[in-house]
Design a protein around this motif. Structure first.
Motif, PDB file in Angstrom:
ATOM      1  N   ILE A 153      20.160  44.783 -14.270  1.00 39.58           N
ATOM      2  CA  ILE A 153      21.250  44.897 -13.312  1.00 39.58           C
ATOM      3  C   ILE A 153      20.772  44.335 -11.971  1.00 39.58           C
ATOM      4  O   ILE A 153      20.034  44.989 -11.224  1.00 39.58           O
ATOM      5  CB  ILE A 153      21.703  46.358 -13.138  1.00 39.58           C
ATOM      6  CG1 ILE A 153      21.997  47.005 -14.498  1.00 39.58           C
ATOM      7  CG2 ILE A 153      22.926  46.427 -12.227  1.00 39.58           C
ATOM      8  CD1 ILE A 153      23.120  46.387 -15.262  1.00 39.58           C
ATOM      9  N   ASN A 167      21.190  46.196  -8.551  1.00 41.76           N
ATOM     10  CA  ASN A 167      20.294  47.278  -8.137  1.00 41.76           C
ATOM     11  C   ASN A 167      19.086  46.772  -7.348  1.00 41.76           C
ATOM     12  O   ASN A 167      18.245  47.580  -6.926  1.00 41.76           O
ATOM     13  CB  ASN A 167      19.779  48.048  -9.362  1.00 41.76           C
ATOM     14  CG  ASN A 167      20.823  48.985  -9.937  1.00 41.76           C
ATOM     15  OD1 ASN A 167      21.824  49.288  -9.284  1.00 41.76           O
ATOM     16  ND2 ASN A 167      20.601  49.448 -11.155  1.00 41.76           N
ATOM     17  N   ASN A 226      22.452  40.623 -15.294  1.00 45.34           N
ATOM     18  CA  ASN A 226      23.809  41.095 -15.067  1.00 45.34           C
ATOM     19  C   ASN A 226      24.163  40.878 -13.608  1.00 45.34           C
ATOM     20  O   ASN A 226      23.546  41.449 -12.713  1.00 45.34           O
ATOM     21  CB  ASN A 226      23.906  42.580 -15.425  1.00 45.34           C
ATOM     22  CG  ASN A 226      25.271  43.172 -15.138  1.00 45.34           C
ATOM     23  OD1 ASN A 226      25.728  43.210 -13.999  1.00 45.34           O
ATOM     24  ND2 ASN A 226      25.920  43.688 -16.170  1.00 45.34           N
ATOM     25  N   ASP A 284      29.162  39.905 -15.293  1.00 44.94           N
ATOM     26  CA  ASP A 284      29.792  41.223 -15.389  1.00 44.94           C
ATOM     27  C   ASP A 284      31.240  41.135 -14.910  1.00 44.94           C
ATOM     28  O   ASP A 284      31.499  40.847 -13.742  1.00 44.94           O
ATOM     29  CB  ASP A 284      29.001  42.228 -14.536  1.00 44.94           C
ATOM     30  CG  ASP A 284      29.386  43.669 -14.799  1.00 44.94           C
ATOM     31  OD1 ASP A 284      30.580  43.929 -15.045  1.00 44.94           O
ATOM     32  OD2 ASP A 284      28.498  44.533 -14.743  1.00 44.94           O
ATOM     33  N   THR A 319      25.087  59.741 -17.611  1.00 46.26           N
ATOM     34  CA  THR A 319      25.511  59.327 -16.280  1.00 46.26           C
ATOM     35  C   THR A 319      26.271  60.464 -15.609  1.00 46.26           C
ATOM     36  O   THR A 319      27.056  61.167 -16.270  1.00 46.26           O
ATOM     37  CB  THR A 319      26.392  58.065 -16.348  1.00 46.26           C
ATOM     38  OG1 THR A 319      26.753  57.652 -15.026  1.00 46.26           O
ATOM     39  CG2 THR A 319      27.652  58.299 -17.161  1.00 46.26           C
ATOM     40  N   THR A 327      18.753  49.377 -21.198  1.00 53.30           N
ATOM     41  CA  THR A 327      18.591  48.247 -20.295  1.00 53.30           C
ATOM     42  C   THR A 327      17.193  48.288 -19.686  1.00 53.30           C
ATOM     43  O   THR A 327      16.414  49.198 -19.944  1.00 53.30           O
ATOM     44  CB  THR A 327      19.612  48.315 -19.119  1.00 53.30           C
ATOM     45  OG1 THR A 327      19.360  49.562 -18.420  1.00 53.30           O
ATOM     46  CG2 THR A 327      21.032  48.287 -19.601  1.00 53.30           C
ATOM     47  N   ASP A 362      19.169  49.995 -15.561  1.00 59.58           N
ATOM     48  CA  ASP A 362      20.432  50.658 -15.245  1.00 59.58           C
ATOM     49  C   ASP A 362      20.156  52.147 -15.085  1.00 59.58           C
ATOM     50  O   ASP A 362      20.334  52.941 -16.008  1.00 59.58           O
ATOM     51  CB  ASP A 362      21.476  50.411 -16.333  1.00 59.58           C
ATOM     52  CG  ASP A 362      22.875  50.808 -15.873  1.00 59.58           C
ATOM     53  OD1 ASP A 362      22.972  51.639 -14.945  1.00 59.58           O
ATOM     54  OD2 ASP A 362      23.865  50.304 -16.431  1.00 59.58           O
ATOM     55  N   GLU A 367      22.926  54.980 -15.653  1.00 59.87           N
ATOM     56  CA  GLU A 367      23.249  55.397 -17.009  1.00 59.87           C
ATOM     57  C   GLU A 367      22.020  55.868 -17.786  1.00 59.87           C
ATOM     58  O   GLU A 367      22.103  56.114 -18.992  1.00 59.87           O
ATOM     59  CB  GLU A 367      23.970  54.272 -17.752  1.00 59.87           C
ATOM     60  CG  GLU A 367      25.328  53.957 -17.126  1.00 59.87           C
ATOM     61  CD  GLU A 367      26.133  52.921 -17.886  1.00 59.87           C
ATOM     62  OE1 GLU A 367      25.574  52.295 -18.829  1.00 59.87           O
ATOM     63  OE2 GLU A 367      27.309  52.717 -17.540  1.00 59.87           O
ATOM     64  N   TYR A 414      17.232  52.985 -18.701  1.00 65.38           N
ATOM     65  CA  TYR A 414      16.230  52.044 -18.209  1.00 65.38           C
ATOM     66  C   TYR A 414      14.921  52.196 -18.984  1.00 65.38           C
ATOM     67  O   TYR A 414      14.552  53.296 -19.410  1.00 65.38           O
ATOM     68  CB  TYR A 414      15.967  52.298 -16.716  1.00 65.38           C
ATOM     69  CG  TYR A 414      15.596  53.729 -16.398  1.00 65.38           C
ATOM     70  CD1 TYR A 414      14.271  54.151 -16.313  1.00 65.38           C
ATOM     71  CD2 TYR A 414      16.594  54.693 -16.197  1.00 65.38           C
ATOM     72  CE1 TYR A 414      13.940  55.469 -16.040  1.00 65.38           C
ATOM     73  CE2 TYR A 414      16.275  56.005 -15.916  1.00 65.38           C
ATOM     74  CZ  TYR A 414      14.950  56.393 -15.846  1.00 65.38           C
ATOM     75  OH  TYR A 414      14.631  57.708 -15.583  1.00 65.38           O
TER      76      TYR A 414
END
Length: 434
Positions: free
Chosen positions: A22, A25, A52, A83, A206, A242, A245, A248, A251
Motif C-alpha cells: 500500500i 501508507n 497499490n 486501486d 480491521t 499484504t 496493509d 487490515e 501485513y
C-alpha cells in the motif's frame, strides 16, 4: 508512439511471487526505508512488490520515484496495482501516463516480455482498459475484479484481461480456507487460457470507524494452510496480501511508527498493530516459494519454528463492536470469538519429525504440544508440521521450543506476551507471529 517496452530486457515468464504494498501508507518513506523493505523481501525470495496506488494520493509521485530508484539499484521488481476503491476510479489518461513513465525502468516487472499491470477492483471501468492498452502498447493485464463473478470478469470489455487476480483470500466462516474459490476462477479462465494470480494472506482484522470498517475473518493456521494450497494448485502467480496493509492486519513486513498514521486518521479505538510483529510469517517463505516454483519439496531444510497467537483471550475484554464476518459480502455475521481459538499455534519446518517434541511456555508454565498437520508426503518427510495448544488461562511471554531426542533445535520467542488486560479496554483481534 515508440514501442519502448520491446527494447527492454524481459523477465522470465516463470512462476513468481508478489507482495501487495500500500503506497499510500508510505508518504514519509526515505530511500533507506525502501532499501530496507526491498532487502527484506529479497531475503524472503519475493519477486516483486505490487504497488497499490490510489487516484487522489498526492504522495504517489514522490513514493514511486524513490521506489523505482532503489529497485533499479537492488535488482528488485515492481509493478502497478491501480486501486479503484480507496479514492475513486482512475482517469484513463493518468493510468496511461504512469505506465509510460515507469514501465521504462529496468525494475518494472514483465511477463512474456510485457509489463505486468493489475488493479484492486474497478470492474465497472473495464472498458477503459482497451483504450489504455492501445495508448501504451501491449502490457500484460491481470486485474482484481472479485466484485463480479469470474465468469463475468473474463469477458468484460471483450476479454480485455489476460488473466485474473482474486482477492478471495480468507475463510467465510469458522472453517479453514479451501481452494473452492480458486478453482472457480481457474475454470472461468480455462477457455481463454488466462493466467491466475492466487491470493495468500495470513490474517484479517480491521477496526477503523472512520473508514466504516470493523470485522474479523478466521485466521487461525491460515498462512501455512494456504501455502499448502498454493503447492496443490500451482497457479501462474501468487500475490501475498499484504506487505503493509496495517489497517487490515494482514501485513508481513516490518512495523514502523511512521506508517501507522491511519489509526489516528480513521479514529481507531486502539492501535492494534503497534508492537504486534508479523515477521514470523516471512520465515518459511524461501521454503514455500522454492517448493511452489520447482513443484518439489526441497530435500533438506534449515529447521526452524514460528509461533502465532493473539495476545488476549477472546472474552478478556469488550469486543470493540467487531463482527465475525461482514454482512456486506453476503456473509452471516457472528460474534468474533466464534471465529478464533485461544491457542498458541506453531509451525515447524523440519527435515523429519522423527524424535521431535514441542513445548510451549506461557509465562513460564509449560505444555507439551503435538503435530496435528504435516507435509503432504506424510510423517518423517521434509516440510512444515503444524499444531497448537490452548492458552489454558495462562498469561505472560510465549516461548515455543522444538526438540529432537532431548536436544533443542529451534525456538520462537520475543513477541508481545499474552495478557488478560487490553489497551483502552478494547479487544485486539490481531495476532503476533514470531
Amino acid at each position: 508512439m515508440v514501442a519502448f517496452f520491446a527494447l527492454l530486457p524481459a523477465q522470465a515468464a516463470a512462476k513468481a511471487v508478489f507482495a501487495h504494498m500500500i503506497v499510500g501508507n508510505l508518504p514519509e518513506f526515505t530511500l533507506s526505508d525502501w532499501e530496507s523493505d526491498i532487502r527484506l523481501a529479497q531475503a524472503a525470495k519475493i519477486d516483486a512488490f505490487a504497488l497499490n496506488i490510489a487516484a487522489q494520493d498526492l504522495s504517489t509521485t514522490r513514493s514511486l520515484d524513490l521506489a523505482f530508484q532503489v529497485a533499479d539499484a537492488l535488482h528488485f521488481s515492481l509493478f502497478f496495482s491501480f486501486d479503484y476503491l480507496a479514492q475513486g476510479p482512475w482517469p484513463a489518461d493518468r493510468v496511461v501516463s504512469l505506465i509510460q513513465k515507469y514501465a521504462a525502468h529496468k525494475s518494472y516487472f514483465r511477463h512474456e516480455a510485457r509489463p505486468l499491470v493489475s488493479t484492486f477492483e474497478g470492474a465497472a471501468y473495464a472498458a477503459d482498459w482497451r483504450a489504455i492498452k492501445a495508448a501504451t502498447d501491449a502490457f500484460f493485464f491481470v486485474p482484481d475484479w472479485t466484485s463480479v463473478s469470474a465468469a463475468e470478469a473474463v469477458n468484460l470489455a471483450g476479454g480485455v484481461a489476460n488473466g485474473l487476480f482474486s482477492w478471495d483470500a480468507w475463510p467465510r466462516g469458522d472453517a479453514n480456507m479451501t481452494t473452492g474459490a480458486d478453482r472457480v476462477v481457474l475454470e472461468a479462465l480455462r477457455p481463454r487460457e488466462g493466467v491466475y494470480m492466487m491470493p495468500v494472506s495470513p490474517w484479517f482484522f480491521t477496526n477503523l470507524p472512520g473508514f466504516g470498517k470493523n470485522w474479523l475473518w478466521r485466521g487461525d493456521e491460515l498462512w501455512d494452510v494456504r501455502w499448502q494450497q498454493v503447492l496443490d494448485i500451482q497457479p501462474d502467480f501468487v500475490q501475498i496480501l499484504t506487505w503493509n496493509d496495517y489497517g487490515e492486519s494482514h501485513y508481513i513486513g516490518p512495523v514502523r511508527e511512521k506508517e501507522l498514521g491511519l489509526f489516528t486518521t480513521a479514529n481507531a479505538p486502539v492501535n492494534y498493530v503497534r508492537s504486534m510483529t508479523h515477521d514470523g510469517w516471512r520465515k518459511f517463505l524461501p521454503f514455500y516459494i522454492e517448493a511452489y516454483k520447482t513443484g518439489k519439496i526441497p530435500g533438506a531444510v534449515q529447521e526452524s519454528v514460528v509461533a502465532t497467537y493473539r495476545t488476549s483471550p477472546a472474552l478478556a475484554c469488550p469486543g470493540g463492536g467487531t463482527t465475525g464476518n461482514h454482512g456486506e459480502f453476503g456473509q452471516t455475521e457472528v460474534p468474533p470469538e466464534e471465529l478464533v481459538d485461544d491457542n498458541v499455534y506453531y509451525s515447524a519446518l523440519l527435515n523429519s519429525d522423527w524424535g521431535v517434541t514441542v513445548t510451549v511456555s506461557i509465562g513460564g508454565k509449560e505444555q507439551t504440544g503435538r503435530f496435528s498437520r504435516g507435509p503432504p508426503a506424510g510423517a518423517e518427510t521434509p516440510g512444515v508440521y503444524m499444531g497448537g495448544v490452548p492458552f489454558g488461562g495462562n498469561t505472560g511471554d510465549v516461548v515455543v521450543t522444538v526438540w529432537r531426542d532431548g536436544m533443542r533445535i529451534a525456538a520462537a520467542e520475543g513477541g508481545k506476551g499474552i495478557s488478560a488486560k487490553c489497551e483502552n479496554n478494547v479487544q485486539n483481534w490481531n495476532a503476533v507471529a514470531v
